[in-house]
Design an enzyme around this catalytic site. Structure first.
Site, PDB file in Angstrom:
ATOM      1  N   ARG A 267     -14.611   0.558 -23.537  1.00 45.63           N
ATOM      2  CA  ARG A 267     -14.765  -0.895 -23.433  1.00 45.63           C
ATOM      3  C   ARG A 267     -15.865  -1.192 -22.422  1.00 45.63           C
ATOM      4  O   ARG A 267     -15.737  -0.833 -21.258  1.00 45.63           O
ATOM      5  CB  ARG A 267     -13.468  -1.522 -22.915  1.00 45.63           C
ATOM      6  CG  ARG A 267     -12.265  -1.340 -23.807  1.00 45.63           C
ATOM      7  CD  ARG A 267     -11.079  -2.102 -23.218  1.00 45.63           C
ATOM      8  NE  ARG A 267      -9.924  -2.065 -24.091  1.00 45.63           N
ATOM      9  CZ  ARG A 267      -8.837  -1.348 -23.856  1.00 45.63           C
ATOM     10  NH1 ARG A 267      -8.750  -0.617 -22.771  1.00 45.63           N
ATOM     11  NH2 ARG A 267      -7.836  -1.384 -24.713  1.00 45.63           N
TER      12      ARG A 267
ATOM     13  N   ASN B 247      -4.384  -4.758 -32.089  1.00 48.01           N
ATOM     14  CA  ASN B 247      -3.946  -5.875 -31.248  1.00 48.01           C
ATOM     15  C   ASN B 247      -4.370  -7.210 -31.855  1.00 48.01           C
ATOM     16  O   ASN B 247      -3.560  -8.096 -32.095  1.00 48.01           O
ATOM     17  CB  ASN B 247      -4.535  -5.773 -29.844  1.00 48.01           C
ATOM     18  CG  ASN B 247      -4.007  -4.568 -29.086  1.00 48.01           C
ATOM     19  OD1 ASN B 247      -3.066  -3.925 -29.515  1.00 48.01           O
ATOM     20  ND2 ASN B 247      -4.626  -4.265 -27.971  1.00 48.01           N
ATOM     21  N   ASP B 248      -5.685  -7.326 -32.089  1.00 45.09           N
ATOM     22  CA  ASP B 248      -6.166  -8.595 -32.634  1.00 45.09           C
ATOM     23  C   ASP B 248      -5.839  -8.734 -34.116  1.00 45.09           C
ATOM     24  O   ASP B 248      -5.592  -9.842 -34.600  1.00 45.09           O
ATOM     25  CB  ASP B 248      -7.676  -8.729 -32.415  1.00 45.09           C
ATOM     26  CG  ASP B 248      -7.992  -9.138 -30.983  1.00 45.09           C
ATOM     27  OD1 ASP B 248      -9.164  -9.104 -30.580  1.00 45.09           O
ATOM     28  OD2 ASP B 248      -7.033  -9.504 -30.271  1.00 45.09           O
TER      29      ASP B 248
ATOM     30  N   ARG C  30     -18.081   0.913 -27.502  1.00 48.04           N
ATOM     31  CA  ARG C  30     -17.975  -0.346 -28.235  1.00 48.04           C
ATOM     32  C   ARG C  30     -18.928  -1.339 -27.598  1.00 48.04           C
ATOM     33  O   ARG C  30     -18.893  -1.533 -26.383  1.00 48.04           O
ATOM     34  CB  ARG C  30     -16.542  -0.868 -28.166  1.00 48.04           C
ATOM     35  CG  ARG C  30     -16.353  -2.149 -28.973  1.00 48.04           C
ATOM     36  CD  ARG C  30     -14.952  -2.699 -28.854  1.00 48.04           C
ATOM     37  NE  ARG C  30     -14.629  -3.179 -27.533  1.00 48.04           N
ATOM     38  CZ  ARG C  30     -13.434  -3.614 -27.182  1.00 48.04           C
ATOM     39  NH1 ARG C  30     -12.453  -3.592 -28.064  1.00 48.04           N
ATOM     40  NH2 ARG C  30     -13.205  -4.054 -25.959  1.00 48.04           N
TER      41      ARG C  30
ATOM     42  N   CYS D 213      -7.167   2.101 -32.426  1.00 49.05           N
ATOM     43  CA  CYS D 213      -7.255   1.998 -30.966  1.00 49.05           C
ATOM     44  C   CYS D 213      -6.470   0.841 -30.385  1.00 49.05           C
ATOM     45  O   CYS D 213      -6.670   0.463 -29.255  1.00 49.05           O
ATOM     46  CB  CYS D 213      -8.715   1.917 -30.527  1.00 49.05           C
ATOM     47  SG  CYS D 213      -9.596   0.525 -31.226  1.00 49.05           S
TER      48      CYS D 213
ATOM     49  N   ARG E  90       0.078 -13.414 -28.624  1.00 51.27           N
ATOM     50  CA  ARG E  90       1.132 -12.608 -27.998  1.00 51.27           C
ATOM     51  C   ARG E  90       1.398 -12.961 -26.540  1.00 51.27           C
ATOM     52  O   ARG E  90       2.380 -12.519 -25.966  1.00 51.27           O
ATOM     53  CB  ARG E  90       0.835 -11.112 -28.132  1.00 51.27           C
ATOM     54  CG  ARG E  90      -0.488 -10.674 -27.640  1.00 51.27           C
ATOM     55  CD  ARG E  90      -0.808  -9.304 -28.143  1.00 51.27           C
ATOM     56  NE  ARG E  90       0.147  -8.308 -27.679  1.00 51.27           N
ATOM     57  CZ  ARG E  90      -0.179  -7.075 -27.376  1.00 51.27           C
ATOM     58  NH1 ARG E  90      -1.431  -6.693 -27.462  1.00 51.27           N
ATOM     59  NH2 ARG E  90       0.727  -6.208 -27.022  1.00 51.27           N
TER      60      ARG E  90
ATOM     61  N   HIS F 120       0.838  -1.192   0.000  1.00 47.36           N
ATOM     62  CA  HIS F 120       0.000   0.000   0.000  1.00 47.36           C
ATOM     63  C   HIS F 120       0.877   1.248   0.000  1.00 47.36           C
ATOM     64  O   HIS F 120       0.617   2.231  -0.692  1.00 47.36           O
ATOM     65  CB  HIS F 120      -0.894  -0.045   1.243  1.00 47.36           C
ATOM     66  CG  HIS F 120      -1.997   0.953   1.207  1.00 47.36           C
ATOM     67  ND1 HIS F 120      -2.969   1.020   2.177  1.00 47.36           N
ATOM     68  CD2 HIS F 120      -2.296   1.944   0.349  1.00 47.36           C
ATOM     69  CE1 HIS F 120      -3.805   1.993   1.894  1.00 47.36           C
ATOM     70  NE2 HIS F 120      -3.434   2.575   0.803  1.00 47.36           N
TER      71      HIS F 120
ATOM     72  N   GLU G 209     -10.548  -5.562 -37.131  1.00 51.68           N
ATOM     73  CA  GLU G 209      -9.536  -6.355 -36.450  1.00 51.68           C
ATOM     74  C   GLU G 209      -9.431  -7.763 -37.013  1.00 51.68           C
ATOM     75  O   GLU G 209      -8.440  -8.449 -36.824  1.00 51.68           O
ATOM     76  CB  GLU G 209      -9.820  -6.393 -34.941  1.00 51.68           C
ATOM     77  CG  GLU G 209     -11.269  -6.647 -34.578  1.00 51.68           C
ATOM     78  CD  GLU G 209     -11.552  -6.415 -33.095  1.00 51.68           C
ATOM     79  OE1 GLU G 209     -10.594  -6.292 -32.304  1.00 51.68           O
ATOM     80  OE2 GLU G 209     -12.740  -6.355 -32.724  1.00 51.68           O
TER      81      GLU G 209
END
Lengths: 579, 83
Positions: free
Chosen positions: A302, A462-463, A338, A510, A473, A195, A439
């Site tokens: 998202r 990414n995809d 999305r 994105c 990945r 913490h 994608e």
């Protein structure tokens, strides 16, 4: 006389460089543990005394939590809940009382019970859980102080410009450090996930922990360099090292200041070409942070988190509440929501009927396919998005589009939702813009056809990279093959952007590469209109864009695409210093 | 977003379990092999929590054992929101 410089390696807990003089915080754990026998008549009073100390400790913790909340916000303050839970643990509230009732003083009873717990923790394999013992020790110390009526030495005594060296620091101490403008700290114990470390990061105080025995290796007034990036501490550095670090410190601080200046400046090339830099979010709490970093919109909201942490599907109201909050806070900027990008396995947990486990979820029933197959789930979300569109600037984006058919089916369901809302007299933006995530390779290769059906395209790199290069990945055996610079990827991106622009539609990006400053020039040169990135990256890519001209960027693209040796061209780009 | 992930994600399931059963009168015992801990004790659960592979037996006993059991089942079924 030059004192011998000592270089110690610890755990980096909070980044940055601090240089100053040592202030040694004495370990005030050196109380004398008293073991007294309590006669029968005295037990009730002793138990009451213990319970009072618990009450006081709880009040202290809540006060600290309040301070953390004021200085750092809700998320950091929640960490203190763990301490409060430990305080309520039956081992403390019940077992210690039982022990006292056997006829011993509260301090001793507490000590023995906690000793056992700590011993079990030391035997845990998992490092993260083992570290939790520090939390328990902290709580124990606090209760002990309140029992013994000890006053903790005030950190306000410390002169400014000091570096605090201690055995350990609690989050409350860390807040006090900030209030007293201490430059940094180093401790014997502690870990990256404690913490204290997290609070230090939030307050931007450089810190190194886990140095084992630094309290014995320094004395008051020694010069100390804290390198919170490397986890290194240097005691009494020679002049050369000191100068190097001072220089490095200035460089790092200048970089941070520069990036902060960029916040309100537009993302525009030197020859006047403007792009939009928006941010990715998952959660309404993040809006404040992205605006503080200079985001010009939400390029990707998202929505999956609405489906986590629960046993039933989210209701339309629950969707609507989240969207409403974001949309209103982001005004006048737009928010691209999305639709749900989840697989059937997740929804089965929430009560979805008839779903069987898939061998290949990545190629299976997920995202838009799932939504089209289960229209009631899809329409719940669509209705909520539409209703929120009445309150601000909202756009919808469909994930995992593989062809025109899916867009038409999704749009048909959207129209149904619109008709329902119209009948119910609920307001929404009838002209709400629709986008498709590109994608899946099939979408990238038929982007011209898809562009006709939507208002914008967004590259989900990414995809796209995983599907195109056939690389997972996360699989460490092949992760190195994941290459955004692969000719296939740059060619796909280029053709998607051209297809979009030919149809008069804008194209955004994105994926992770959107936030990579090494790729900013290329993406600008290829014609990307909007970047959506994590807030920390906004200024970094803006800096590159503001120091490039569109002409240079386009020339760069030409060089790559017309070169005979792609690998060589890419190597040249990678060597090229980014502005 | 990055901040949220860093904060004690591992301790959350333990905290969620304790907070979900705290209100019930029934006693809750969690058993793993030969270890037994009080389900209302955050420290107790944490000492068990590291072993993700093992099966846990949970014993609920008291006037509201039905409600308590359901609350626990629901929590586990939702994967503590971690799936």
């Amino acid at each position: 006389m030059v004192e011998k410089a000592n270089i110690l390696q610890g755990i980096p807990a909070s980044s940055g460089i601090a240089i100053g003089n040592v202030f040694l915080l004495e370990e005030d754990e050196d109380y004398c543990l008293v073991h007294r026998e309590i006669p029968k008549e005295g037990i009730k009073k002793e138990v009451a005394r213990f319970k009072d100390s618990l009450t006081k400790t709880r009040a202290d913790m809540l006060a600290t939590q309040e301070k953390i909340h004021k200085t750092l916000g809700k998320e950091y303050a929640r960490l203190a809940d763990a301490y409060l839970l430990i305080l309520e643990d039956p081992l403390i509230t019940r077992n210690v009382v039982k022990r006292i009732s056997e006829g011993v003083n509260a301090e001793y009873a507490l000590f023995r019970i906690l000793e056992q717990v700590i011993r079990s923790f030391e035997m845990i394999d998992d490092e993260y859980f083992r570290e939790r013992k520090h939390d328990i020790q902290d709580v124990g110390k606090k209760i002990m102080h309140n029992l013994m009526g000890k006053q903790k030495r005030s950190l306000a005594e410390i002169a400014h410009e000091s570096i605090v060296v201690a055995h350990n620091l609690t989050p409350a101490d860390t807040i006090a450090l900030r209030e007293n403008m201490i430059k940094g700290f180093a401790t014997n114990v502690g870990g990256k996930t404690s913490h204290t470390a997290i609070v230090a990061q939030g307050l931007e105080i450089p810190a190194v922990v886990g140095l084992k025995n630094i309290t014995a290796q320094v004395k008051e007034g020694d010069t100390l360099i804290i390198d919170g990036n490397q986890g290194v501490v240097i005691i009494n550095p020679v002049q050369e090292i000191l100068d190097n670090y001072r220089r490095e410190q200035e460089i790092q601080q200048a970089q941070v200041r520069e990036l902060e200046k960029l916040k309100d400046l537009p993302a525009q090339t030197t020859d006047g070409h403007r792009v939009v830099i928006a941010a990715n979010i998952e959660n309404p709490n993040e809006v404040k942070s992205i605006l503080a970093h200079g985001a010009e919109g939400v390029g990707l909201y998202r929505t999956e988190f609405l489906y986590f942490n629960r046993t039933t599907l989210p209701t339309e109201e629950e969707h609507y509440e989240s969207y409403r909050e974001v949309v209103q806070k982001m005004m006048p900027y737009s928010v691209i929501i999305r639709t749900m990008d989840l697989g059937g396995d997740k929804l089965a947990d929430l009560g979805l009927e008839g779903f069987t486990k898939e061998d290949n979820p990545f190629l299976g029933l997920r995202a838009i396919r799932l939504c089209i197959k289960y229209p009631h789930i899809f329409k719940t979300q669509l209705r909520a998005i539409l209703r929120a569109s009445a309150l601000g600037r909202v756009k919808i984006m469909y994930p995992m589009i593989s062809g025109v058919g899916e867009i038409r089916e999704a749009n048909a369901l959207l129209q149904e939702a619109k008709d329902e809302l119209k009948k119910e007299g609920k307001a929404f933006d009838d002209k709400i813009e629709i986008g498709a995530m590109i994608e899946v390779p099939s979408a990238a290769l038929s982007a011209d056809l898809i562009a006709r059906e939507v208002d914008f395209l967004s590259l989900g790199t990414n995809d796209l990279i995983q599907y195109t290069l056939a690389v997972d990945r996360i699989n460490e055996n092949v992760a190195s093959l994941y290459d955004p610079f692969h000719p296939s990827i740059l060619r796909l991106i280029k053709s998607v952007i051209e297809a979009g622009h030919n149809a008069g539609k804008w194209v955004g990006i994105c994926g992770e590469i959107a936030g990579d400053p090494n790729l900013s020039m290329i993406l600008v040169g290829l014609g990307i209109n909007e970047f959506s990135v994590s807030p920390g990256q906004i200024s970094k890519i803006k800096k590159v864009i503001r120091n490039t001209s569109l002409l240079e960027a386009k020339t760069l693209i030409q060089e790559i695409f017309s070169s005979n040796d792609w690998e060589e061209a890419v190597r040249k780009i990678k060597k090229h210093p980014i502005p | 977003m990055h901040i949220i992930n860093k904060l004690g994600l591992h301790a959350r399931p333990a905290a969620m379990l304790v907070q979900s059963v705290a209100r019930f009168k029934s006693s809750i015992k969690i058993l793993k092999e030969d270890q037994e801990v009080d389900g209302k004790s955050i420290m107790g659960i944490m000492t068990l929590a590291a072993a993700y592979d093992s099966t846990l037996r949970i014993m609920v006993d008291g006037s509201d054992e039905k409600e308590a059991t359901q609350a626990i089942i629901d929590l586990f079924a939702s994967g503590f929101g971690e799936k």
